[in-house]
Design a protein around this motif. Structure first.
Motif, PDB file in Angstrom:
ATOM      1  N   GLY A 112      32.755  16.557  57.494  1.00  0.00           N
ATOM      2  CA  GLY A 112      32.106  17.031  58.666  1.00  0.00           C
ATOM      3  C   GLY A 112      32.646  18.349  59.181  1.00  0.00           C
ATOM      4  N   ASP A 113      33.656  18.932  58.520  1.00  0.00           N
ATOM      5  CA  ASP A 113      34.194  20.218  58.968  1.00  0.00           C
ATOM      6  C   ASP A 113      33.229  21.355  58.652  1.00  0.00           C
ATOM      7  OD1 ASP A 113      36.610  19.239  59.970  1.00  0.00           O
ATOM      8  OD2 ASP A 113      37.596  19.404  58.023  1.00  0.00           O
ATOM      9  N   ILE A 114      33.387  22.437  59.409  1.00  0.00           N
ATOM     10  CA  ILE A 114      32.641  23.668  59.148  1.00  0.00           C
ATOM     11  C   ILE A 114      33.657  24.793  59.001  1.00  0.00           C
ATOM     12  CG2 ILE A 114      31.003  25.357  60.064  1.00  0.00           C
ATOM     13  CD1 ILE A 114      29.733  23.046  61.647  1.00  0.00           C
ATOM     14  N   VAL A 115      33.529  25.554  57.938  1.00  0.00           N
ATOM     15  CA  VAL A 115      34.344  26.745  57.736  1.00  0.00           C
ATOM     16  C   VAL A 115      33.473  27.934  58.133  1.00  0.00           C
ATOM     17  CG1 VAL A 115      35.628  28.144  56.089  1.00  0.00           C
ATOM     18  CG2 VAL A 115      35.588  25.643  55.836  1.00  0.00           C
ATOM     19  N   ARG A 116      33.867  28.631  59.189  1.00  0.00           N
ATOM     20  CA  ARG A 116      33.105  29.788  59.680  1.00  0.00           C
ATOM     21  C   ARG A 116      33.786  31.063  59.194  1.00  0.00           C
ATOM     22  NH1 ARG A 116      31.280  28.901  65.243  1.00  0.00           N
ATOM     23  NH2 ARG A 116      29.654  27.871  64.044  1.00  0.00           N
ATOM     24  N   ILE A 117      33.006  31.918  58.531  1.00  0.00           N
ATOM     25  CA  ILE A 117      33.515  33.145  57.920  1.00  0.00           C
ATOM     26  C   ILE A 117      32.798  34.344  58.538  1.00  0.00           C
ATOM     27  CG2 ILE A 117      33.746  34.422  55.754  1.00  0.00           C
ATOM     28  CD1 ILE A 117      33.309  31.566  54.383  1.00  0.00           C
ATOM     29  N   LYS A 118      33.568  35.356  58.917  1.00  0.00           N
ATOM     30  CA  LYS A 118      33.005  36.622  59.371  1.00  0.00           C
ATOM     31  C   LYS A 118      33.829  37.733  58.735  1.00  0.00           C
ATOM     32  CE  LYS A 118      31.600  34.888  63.881  1.00  0.00           C
ATOM     33  NZ  LYS A 118      31.795  35.000  65.335  1.00  0.00           N
ATOM     34  N   VAL A 119      33.153  38.724  58.180  1.00  0.00           N
ATOM     35  CA  VAL A 119      33.849  39.848  57.557  1.00  0.00           C
ATOM     36  C   VAL A 119      32.957  41.082  57.639  1.00  0.00           C
ATOM     37  CG1 VAL A 119      33.036  39.204  55.250  1.00  0.00           C
ATOM     38  CG2 VAL A 119      35.051  40.650  55.469  1.00  0.00           C
ATOM     39  N   PHE A 120      33.599  42.226  57.905  1.00  0.00           N
ATOM     40  CA  PHE A 120      32.834  43.464  57.829  1.00  0.00           C
ATOM     41  C   PHE A 120      33.682  44.561  57.231  1.00  0.00           C
ATOM     42  CE2 PHE A 120      34.789  44.570  61.885  1.00  0.00           C
ATOM     43  CZ  PHE A 120      34.874  45.951  61.853  1.00  0.00           C
ATOM     44  N   GLY A 121      32.983  45.518  56.633  1.00  0.00           N
ATOM     45  CA  GLY A 121      33.660  46.630  56.002  1.00  0.00           C
ATOM     46  C   GLY A 121      32.811  47.885  56.081  1.00  0.00           C
ATOM     47  N   THR A 122      33.418  48.986  55.676  1.00  0.00           N
ATOM     48  CA  THR A 122      32.792  50.295  55.779  1.00  0.00           C
ATOM     49  C   THR A 122      32.819  51.000  54.429  1.00  0.00           C
ATOM     50  OG1 THR A 122      33.603  50.459  58.049  1.00  0.00           O
ATOM     51  CG2 THR A 122      32.910  52.497  57.012  1.00  0.00           C
ATOM     52  N   VAL A 123      31.725  51.675  54.111  1.00  0.00           N
ATOM     53  CA  VAL A 123      31.688  52.541  52.940  1.00  0.00           C
ATOM     54  C   VAL A 123      32.516  53.783  53.285  1.00  0.00           C
ATOM     55  CG1 VAL A 123      30.233  53.935  51.417  1.00  0.00           C
ATOM     56  CG2 VAL A 123      29.413  51.712  52.252  1.00  0.00           C
ATOM     57  N   VAL A 124      33.609  53.974  52.581  1.00  0.00           N
ATOM     58  CA  VAL A 124      34.486  55.112  52.828  1.00  0.00           C
ATOM     59  C   VAL A 124      33.934  56.357  52.150  1.00  0.00           C
ATOM     60  CG1 VAL A 124      36.824  56.032  52.493  1.00  0.00           C
ATOM     61  CG2 VAL A 124      36.491  53.612  53.051  1.00  0.00           C
ATOM     62  N   SER A 171      26.316  50.226  41.473  1.00  0.00           N
ATOM     63  CA  SER A 171      25.417  50.332  40.321  1.00  0.00           C
ATOM     64  C   SER A 171      26.001  51.195  39.209  1.00  0.00           C
ATOM     65  CB  SER A 171      24.066  50.903  40.751  1.00  0.00           C
ATOM     66  OG  SER A 171      24.238  52.212  41.279  1.00  0.00           O
ATOM     67  N   ALA A 172      26.969  52.033  39.548  1.00  0.00           N
ATOM     68  CA  ALA A 172      27.622  52.879  38.544  1.00  0.00           C
ATOM     69  C   ALA A 172      29.091  53.028  38.920  1.00  0.00           C
ATOM     70  CB  ALA A 172      26.948  54.246  38.480  1.00  0.00           C
ATOM     71  N   ALA A 173      29.938  53.066  37.927  1.00  0.00           N
ATOM     72  CA  ALA A 173      31.362  53.263  38.175  1.00  0.00           C
ATOM     73  C   ALA A 173      31.611  54.744  38.450  1.00  0.00           C
ATOM     74  CB  ALA A 173      32.170  52.817  36.962  1.00  0.00           C
ATOM     75  N   HIS A 174      32.280  55.024  39.560  1.00  0.00           N
ATOM     76  CA  HIS A 174      32.609  56.406  39.914  1.00  0.00           C
ATOM     77  C   HIS A 174      33.803  56.387  40.861  1.00  0.00           C
ATOM     78  CE1 HIS A 174      32.268  60.493  41.442  1.00  0.00           C
ATOM     79  NE2 HIS A 174      31.520  60.736  40.383  1.00  0.00           N
ATOM     80  N   ALA A 175      34.715  57.315  40.693  1.00  0.00           N
ATOM     81  CA  ALA A 175      35.924  57.368  41.518  1.00  0.00           C
ATOM     82  C   ALA A 175      35.602  57.555  42.997  1.00  0.00           C
ATOM     83  CB  ALA A 175      36.840  58.489  41.031  1.00  0.00           C
ATOM     84  N   ASP A 176      34.451  58.130  43.321  1.00  0.00           N
ATOM     85  CA  ASP A 176      34.084  58.352  44.722  1.00  0.00           C
ATOM     86  C   ASP A 176      33.523  57.111  45.403  1.00  0.00           C
ATOM     87  OD1 ASP A 176      34.922  60.945  44.791  1.00  0.00           O
ATOM     88  OD2 ASP A 176      32.941  61.801  44.403  1.00  0.00           O
ATOM     89  N   ASN A 177      33.242  56.049  44.680  1.00  0.00           N
ATOM     90  CA  ASN A 177      32.705  54.833  45.293  1.00  0.00           C
ATOM     91  C   ASN A 177      33.850  54.021  45.893  1.00  0.00           C
ATOM     92  OD1 ASN A 177      30.134  55.533  44.571  1.00  0.00           O
ATOM     93  ND2 ASN A 177      30.118  54.298  42.719  1.00  0.00           N
ATOM     94  N   GLU A 178      33.967  54.084  47.233  1.00  0.00           N
ATOM     95  CA  GLU A 178      35.060  53.395  47.910  1.00  0.00           C
ATOM     96  C   GLU A 178      34.523  52.591  49.090  1.00  0.00           C
ATOM     97  OE1 GLU A 178      38.268  56.127  48.922  1.00  0.00           O
ATOM     98  OE2 GLU A 178      37.527  57.467  47.361  1.00  0.00           O
ATOM     99  N   PHE A 179      35.048  51.375  49.233  1.00  0.00           N
ATOM    100  CA  PHE A 179      34.657  50.471  50.313  1.00  0.00           C
ATOM    101  C   PHE A 179      35.922  49.852  50.889  1.00  0.00           C
ATOM    102  CE2 PHE A 179      33.428  46.333  52.023  1.00  0.00           C
ATOM    103  CZ  PHE A 179      32.336  46.672  52.801  1.00  0.00           C
ATOM    104  N   ARG A 180      35.971  49.714  52.218  1.00  0.00           N
ATOM    105  CA  ARG A 180      37.158  49.188  52.891  1.00  0.00           C
ATOM    106  C   ARG A 180      36.780  47.964  53.728  1.00  0.00           C
ATOM    107  NH1 ARG A 180      38.098  53.423  56.422  1.00  0.00           N
ATOM    108  NH2 ARG A 180      36.758  52.401  57.930  1.00  0.00           N
TER     109      ARG A 180
END
Length: 121
Positions: free
Chosen positions: A1-13, A103-112
């Motif tokens: 009967g437990d509930i695991v509540r998840i919240k997460v946010f991030g930014t495209v750097v 969609s493509a590997a590139h050194a400039d693709n960064e997410f935090r």
């Protein structure tokens, strides 16, 4: 009967040209929410929320997840989903992960990841 509540946010750097980003929220190795593939810009935000309802515990636990992924990218989207989870071992660690697939590997693709919270309610 437990509930695991998840919240997460991030930014495209940093993004590269027209590469797309697909956010995927995972619980215990299973995808519980997959966002739309978006052509993101620098400083776009990805927000994910989920309630995972535990219906049985043990080495073959069962759960149902209701989840949502939101983005503020051009053509912003909201994706809502429901996922049945089975054979989840609740006696060990269940990882929570927000993946971003480019969609493509590139050194400039960064997410935090900027913030995350997990609650047992």
């Amino acid at each position: 009967g437990d509930i695991v509540r998840i919240k997460v946010f991030g930014t495209v750097v940093d993004s590269n040209s027209s590469d797309t980003l697909t956010p995927i929220l995972k619980f215990g190795g299973s995808a519980i929410a997959t966002g739309a593939a978006l052509d993101v810009d620098d400083n776009d935000i990805v927000y994910a929320w989920a309630d995972v309802h535990v219906t049985a515990t043990g080495s073959s636990g069962t759960m149902t997840a209701i989840s949502e992924i939101r983005t503020d990218a051009l053509g912003a989207t909201v994706v809502i989903g429901q996922t049945a989870l089975s054979s989840m071992d609740t006696t060990g660690t269940l990882q929570i992960v927000l993946n971003v697939d480019w969609s493509a590997a590139h050194a400039d693709n960064e997410f935090r990841i900027d913030a995350a919270s997990v609650e047992l309610v």
